[in-house]
Scaffold this motif. Structure first.
Motif, short mmCIF file in Angstrom:
data_model
loop_
_atom_site.label_atom_id
_atom_site.label_comp_id
_atom_site.label_asym_id
_atom_site.label_seq_id
_atom_site.Cartn_x
_atom_site.Cartn_y
_atom_site.Cartn_z
N ILE A 8 -1.62 -2.69 -10.24
CA ILE A 8 -0.94 -4.18 -9.75
C ILE A 8 -0.55 -3.69 -8.43
O ILE A 8 0.40 -2.76 -8.21
N THR A 9 -1.10 -4.48 -7.15
CA THR A 9 -0.50 -3.93 -6.03
C THR A 9 0.57 -4.90 -5.52
O THR A 9 0.65 -6.06 -5.99
N ALA A 10 1.36 -4.42 -4.73
CA ALA A 10 2.73 -5.13 -3.94
C ALA A 10 3.25 -5.97 -5.33
O ALA A 10 3.42 -7.16 -5.25
N GLY A 60 7.29 -4.54 -4.52
CA GLY A 60 6.55 -4.09 -3.35
C GLY A 60 5.63 -2.96 -3.37
O GLY A 60 4.69 -2.53 -3.03
N GLU A 61 6.23 -2.20 -4.50
CA GLU A 61 5.45 -0.83 -4.86
C GLU A 61 4.29 -1.18 -6.00
O GLU A 61 4.00 -2.31 -6.12
N ASN A 62 3.51 -0.19 -6.04
CA ASN A 62 2.13 -0.38 -6.81
C ASN A 62 2.41 0.28 -8.10
O ASN A 62 3.20 1.17 -8.27
N GLY A 87 -7.23 -10.91 -7.66
CA GLY A 87 -6.00 -10.98 -7.06
C GLY A 87 -5.52 -9.78 -6.60
O GLY A 87 -6.25 -8.94 -5.77
N ARG A 88 -4.07 -9.26 -7.30
CA ARG A 88 -3.57 -8.27 -6.85
C ARG A 88 -3.94 -7.17 -8.04
O ARG A 88 -3.26 -5.96 -8.00
N VAL A 136 9.90 -4.14 -13.01
CA VAL A 136 9.97 -4.42 -11.43
C VAL A 136 11.40 -4.82 -10.92
O VAL A 136 11.77 -6.00 -11.16
N SER A 137 11.90 -3.90 -10.28
CA SER A 137 13.19 -4.39 -10.01
C SER A 137 13.28 -5.16 -8.46
O SER A 137 12.49 -4.32 -7.62
N PRO A 138 14.13 -5.98 -8.15
CA PRO A 138 14.14 -6.61 -7.04
C PRO A 138 14.74 -5.82 -5.95
O PRO A 138 15.79 -4.92 -6.41
#
Lengths: 117, 108
Positions: free
Chosen positions: B76-78, B16-18, B59-60, B106-108
């Motif tokens: 990279i967003t979101a 969710g972070e950028n 895209g993102r 990127v951790s869940p």
């Protein structure tokens, strides 16, 4: 429908042996490349061929010899393998520049993991 | 000689972070490209920005290019766990030279 394929995926061999890695692309591209990626993930170009002709030959030992039998294939033969040759070797291809200047997008194969013991 | 240098070398964020990665290069370029490499795989092209462009979206992904500073950034967003990979910038005038990459986790 693999665009750029390489064989083998893994290659484990002894020092001093000779080995080959094959690459084929079905994208109709004119230019093909060989890259070496070391353990620190640094990707370095080794060779580039355009229409079966060598156009880039970086400082690579002459134990490495690329061969392009046709536009769709670029093979890499390595003689007298050394420990330092252990790395991941990537083949890539690109189309020739069209309306806009190069360099063009490159399409990579899955890599060949070479381990020299 | 190496053309691009990515910064940071590694980046760890939550879903969710950028994520922002930077790239600096040394010589004149016609374009700059960003690639992603998932673990054990080949590189995949993400986006290309030409030397006369300043910003590009896909895209993102958002890429900027500052030719006066010889630098580019990839945003990279979101972010998602599936974005976990190494990201490389590649630039050049006639051929591509790749940087060392930024490893993104990127951790869940």
């Amino acid at each position: 429908d693999t665009a750029v394929s390489q064989t083998p995926k893994y290659l484990v061999t002894q020092m001093g042996n000779d080995k080959s890695i094959k690459c084929e692309q079905n994208l109709g591209h004119d230019t093909m490349y060989w890259y070496k990626q070391d353990s620190k993930k640094f990707l370095k170009i080794m060779f580039s061929y355009n229409n079966k002709e060598l156009i880039i030959n970086e400082t690579v030992p002459n134990r490495f010899s690329p061969k392009s039998p046709d536009k769709a294939h670029l093979n890499l033969h390595i003689n007298s393998l050394e420990l330092g040759d252990s790395a991941v070797y990537f083949c890539a291809s690109s189309r020739p520049p069209r309306r806009t200047p190069p360099p063009e997008t490159q399409y990579f194969g899955p890599g060949t993991r070479l381990l020299v013991l | 000689s190496q053309q691009g240098e990515e910064d940071p070398q590694a980046l760890s964020i939550q879903e969710g972070e950028n994520a922002t990665m930077n790239c600096s290069y040394k010589t004149s370029i016609n374009n700059l490209q960003w690639y992603r490499q998932n673990s054990g795989r080949g590189l995949v092209h993400l986006i290309l920005i030409r030397s006369n462009e300043r910003e590009k979206h896909s895209g993102r992904l958002r890429v900027t290019l500052d030719t006066s500073k010889k630098s580019s950034s990839l945003l990279i967003t979101a972010s998602r766990a599936a974005d976990t990979a190494s990201y490389f910038c590649a630039s050049g005038y006639s051929t591509l030279t790749f940087g060392k990459g930024t490893m993104l986790l990127v951790s869940p």
